[in-house]
Design an enzyme around this catalytic site. Structure first.
Site, PDB file in Angstrom:
ATOM      1  N   ARG A   1      59.609  41.567  52.099  1.00 15.35           N
ATOM      2  CA  ARG A   1      58.153  41.407  52.096  1.00 15.35           C
ATOM      3  C   ARG A   1      57.653  41.395  50.655  1.00 15.35           C
ATOM      4  O   ARG A   1      58.198  42.091  49.793  1.00 15.35           O
ATOM      5  CB  ARG A   1      57.541  42.591  52.852  1.00 15.35           C
ATOM      6  CG  ARG A   1      56.041  42.555  53.022  1.00 15.35           C
ATOM      7  CD  ARG A   1      55.605  41.474  53.945  1.00 15.35           C
ATOM      8  NE  ARG A   1      54.239  41.663  54.442  1.00 15.35           N
ATOM      9  CZ  ARG A   1      53.531  40.675  54.968  1.00 15.35           C
ATOM     10  NH1 ARG A   1      54.022  39.464  55.066  1.00 15.35           N
ATOM     11  NH2 ARG A   1      52.327  40.917  55.435  1.00 15.35           N
TER      12      ARG A   1
ATOM     13  N   THR B   1      53.288  31.106  60.068  1.00 14.13           N
ATOM     14  CA  THR B   1      54.541  31.744  59.714  1.00 14.13           C
ATOM     15  C   THR B   1      55.609  30.920  60.415  1.00 14.13           C
ATOM     16  O   THR B   1      55.310  29.924  61.054  1.00 14.13           O
ATOM     17  CB  THR B   1      54.466  33.218  60.183  1.00 14.13           C
ATOM     18  OG1 THR B   1      53.465  33.880  59.425  1.00 14.13           O
ATOM     19  CG2 THR B   1      55.744  34.001  60.061  1.00 14.13           C
TER      20      THR B   1
ATOM     21  N   ASN C   1      52.048  33.341  54.552  1.00 15.69           N
ATOM     22  CA  ASN C   1      50.761  33.669  55.172  1.00 15.69           C
ATOM     23  C   ASN C   1      50.081  32.404  55.684  1.00 15.69           C
ATOM     24  O   ASN C   1      50.714  31.653  56.402  1.00 15.69           O
ATOM     25  CB  ASN C   1      49.871  34.498  54.248  1.00 15.69           C
ATOM     26  CG  ASN C   1      48.777  35.222  55.033  1.00 15.69           C
ATOM     27  OD1 ASN C   1      48.919  35.416  56.236  1.00 15.69           O
ATOM     28  ND2 ASN C   1      47.706  35.610  54.394  1.00 15.69           N
TER      29      ASN C   1
ATOM     30  N   GLU D   1      49.672  36.237  50.551  1.00 16.89           N
ATOM     31  CA  GLU D   1      49.918  37.421  51.368  1.00 16.89           C
ATOM     32  C   GLU D   1      49.013  38.603  51.009  1.00 16.89           C
ATOM     33  O   GLU D   1      48.916  39.555  51.783  1.00 16.89           O
ATOM     34  CB  GLU D   1      51.385  37.827  51.181  1.00 16.89           C
ATOM     35  CG  GLU D   1      52.085  38.251  52.428  1.00 16.89           C
ATOM     36  CD  GLU D   1      52.288  37.118  53.401  1.00 16.89           C
ATOM     37  OE1 GLU D   1      51.719  37.203  54.492  1.00 16.89           O
ATOM     38  OE2 GLU D   1      53.021  36.161  53.094  1.00 16.89           O
TER      39      GLU D   1
HETATM   40  N1  GLY Z   1      51.384  36.931  56.977  1.00 20.13           N
HETATM   41  C1  GLY Z   1      51.725  37.131  58.324  1.00 20.13           C
HETATM   42  C2  GLY Z   1      52.391  38.427  58.605  1.00 20.13           C
HETATM   43  O1  GLY Z   1      53.109  38.907  57.770  1.00 20.13           O
HETATM   44  O2  GLY Z   1      52.238  38.996  59.645  1.00 20.13           O
END
Ligand code: GLY
Length: 576
Positions: free
Chosen positions: A114, A387, A407, A426
């Site tokens: 992430r 996504t 995102n 994001e």
């Molecule tokens: N940006 C979508 C998610 O991470 O849930």
């Protein structure tokens, strides 16, 4: 319709307040949380299957498998190919989350790639002088971008779990980026839609536009700068992206356009291995995403609540009622508690406990919707809507469930000059402005406030489901609906549906607030809709849904099945 308060609704509010107030320590040993080992599959499939949202990516995975790679090498090949052919959804300027199952020792692990906030993140950048949220800085340009996680995640997977050199797994993407390909209609549509924003930055316009316009459909598309960046990653691993020339170009481009990244932000980025959330439901083990995704905790909580009902014996109205009420309660907790585990203390043992689920279940009326306003207040938070996900099982029974994102469509729309890297947006997945709605009209929570180095909360829910005879690898895009789509896929799998049926199934969603059941057109017939409305539900039709990619393995017949969501015609699920 007005819903009158009765004693059961009132007692429910009290009960939930009581349950929610339990300290993590109050549930001594979580009976369902954090099981990391599952029995190794009893047999190997002997052949492999890949399902992704783009046929070129599926083929890249199959190519690497044919060269002797395992599911994890194939995952690197599929992810990097998606960065080239489906940049509107994911890419090396974004991040991903994955659940991996290693057949030889039954190890289940969660890979957290992430994005993180840059150290200089300043919430004021996302607020207008009048105090209203600045949607432009949150969603477009370099301030909207977190430090990318995908390159580090791919290196980690290749080095710790792959069989092939990283160069070999990245080769199909590098080759195609140079040779060129015809973008599918979805990518064309995305570029046409975002044309004005792309025009704002010369490197974005150079990469995606021709004379300032979206290129004509059918045009061949080449991406030599991204090919060079992937090549540096292939040769030098993390150093090829997070240090040296690429890092310098990324930082220079971001800062020149008003962003605040530093070389230290990139050098400090680390993809992480975490313990997946694991929950048992009707004899199936579901291995899914822990924080900083909210997905696995919510799925586990919903399944724990549903485990007290015999859903199979109910009519559709009753079944949907209990599923929606479980969703409502899980999403309330998601909003109240969840964030980056490296920054936020979360009562996971409580949230994953079946005793906690028992309390929530008792608060559900058999014949009546619970208005969300009756639940203890929790600020809602949400994630983006765009996504992608792919699923893989290899011949040895290794499995990869991988959900990737930049995102919203085309992320920040900002390409860092000289790198070919399209950056994510994001940062909008943080609760950037307390008590102000985000792009989806939702508010934010404290646990998900932006802090330098912190990961923004995600809904990504890559999952592996291991039953007595059948196994499934599943995931989906869809913002907050990722969670409920994956949940419904799991329920359909446990009901005996095959991969094609699971991906095609119509879907519905409830996320506590707004207090509506979002419904895919055609999910309920008129009588079912009327009965649900009679119980107090507000139904709202919503598009789009999907796009789920599922691989299943029937270990009794040793049959593999791969299915890509029919809502995305460019997808491909293939067994080889
Ligand atoms: N940006 C979508 C998610 O991470 O849930």
């Amino acid at each position: 319709m007005t819903i009158s308060l009765n004693w059961r609704v009132l007692s429910f509010g009290l009960l939930l307040t009581g349950s929610a107030a339990l300290s993590p320590a109050a549930v001594a040993k979580p009976p369902v949380a954090a099981v990391v080992q599952s029995a190794p599959a009893s047999r190997r499939p002997g052949h492999a299957a890949v399902a992704s949202a783009n046929f070129l990516a599926t083929r890249a995975g199959l190519e690497v498998l044919r060269q002797g790679g395992n599911a994890f090498d194939a995952a690197v090949a599929v992810a990097s190919m998606l960065s080239v052919v489906e940049p509107e959804s994911s890419g090396i300027g974004g991040g991903f989350m994955a659940v991996l199952h290693r057949a030889k020792d039954g190890r289940n692990v969660f890979i957290d790639a992430r994005e993180t906030a840059p150290a200089a993140v300043d919430a004021k950048d996302y607020v207008n002088p009048d105090g209203s949220p600045n949607r432009d800085t949150a969603l477009s340009g370099p301030l909207s971008a977190g430090i990318p996680g995908e390159p580090a995640g791919l290196v980690l997977i290749a080095q710790r779990y792959g069989r092939l050199a990283l160069q070999q797994s990245l080769a199909p993407a590098i080759r195609l980026a140079r040779a060129g390909f015809k973008p599918d209609p979805r990518l064309h549509g995305a570029i046409a839609e975002e044309q004005k924003v792309l025009q704002r930055w010369p490197a974005s316009a150079a990469k995606y536009l021709r004379n300032g316009q979206a290129p004509a459909p059918g045009a061949i598309w080449r991406d030599p700068e991204q090919a060079r960046t992937l090549e540096r990653l292939a040769q030098h691993g993390d150093d090829g992206f997070y240090h040296g020339g690429t890092a310098q170009k990324l930082v220079d481009a971001v800062r020149a356009a008003g962003g605040n990244w530093t070389l230290a932000d990139l050098a400090g980025y680390q993809a992480k291995e975490r313990t997946p959330v694991s929950v048992d439901y009707r004899g199936y083990k579901i291995i899914t995403a822990p924080p900083p995704s909210s997905g696995g905790v919510a799925i586990a909580e919903i399944l724990n609540i549903l485990s007290g009902y015999d859903l199979a014996a109910m009519d559709q109205v009753q079944r949907v009622h209990y599923i929606v009420e479980a969703m409502r309660r899980a999403f309330r907790d998601h909003n109240a508690y969840l964030g980056d585990p490296d920054f936020v203390k979360m009562p996971l043992a409580m949230l994953l406990s079946p005793y906690y689920a028992d309390g929530l279940r008792q608060s559900i009326l058999p014949d009546r919707a619970t208005p969300s306003s009756m639940l203890p207040r929790a600020e809602p938070a949400d994630a983006g809507m765009h996504t992608t996900h792919f699923s893989i099982i290899d011949a040895d029974g290794n499995m990869a469930a991988v959900t990737l994102t930049v995102n919203t469509i085309l992320g920040s729309k900002f390409v860092a000059a000289g790198t070919g890297v399209l950056l994510n947006n994001e940062m909008d997945d943080f609760a950037l402005v307390p008590n102000k709605p985000n792009v989806y009209g939702l508010l934010g929570s404290k646990a998900n406030a932006p802090v330098g180095g912190k990961r923004m909360l995600s809904s990504m829910s890559p999952s592996i489901v291991i039953g007595p005879e059948r196994t499934m690898v599943i995931g989906s895009p869809g913002g907050s609906t990722i969670i409920t789509q994956v949940l419904e896929g799991i329920l359909h799998f446990i009901d005996g549906e095959n991969a094609q049926q699971i991906v095609a199934h119509k879907r519905f969603h409830h996320q506590y607030l707004p207090d509506v059941v979002m419904v895919e057109p055609g999910t309920f017939d008129a009588a079912t809709s009327a009965a649900l409305e009679q119980m107090g539900y507000t139904l709202k039709q919503r598009e789009p849904w999907g796009f789920m990619n599922v691989v299943t393995w029937d270990r009794k017949t040793n049959q593999l099945d791969a299915a890509s969501d029919p809502r995305r015609p460019s997808g491909l699920g293939q067994v080889q």
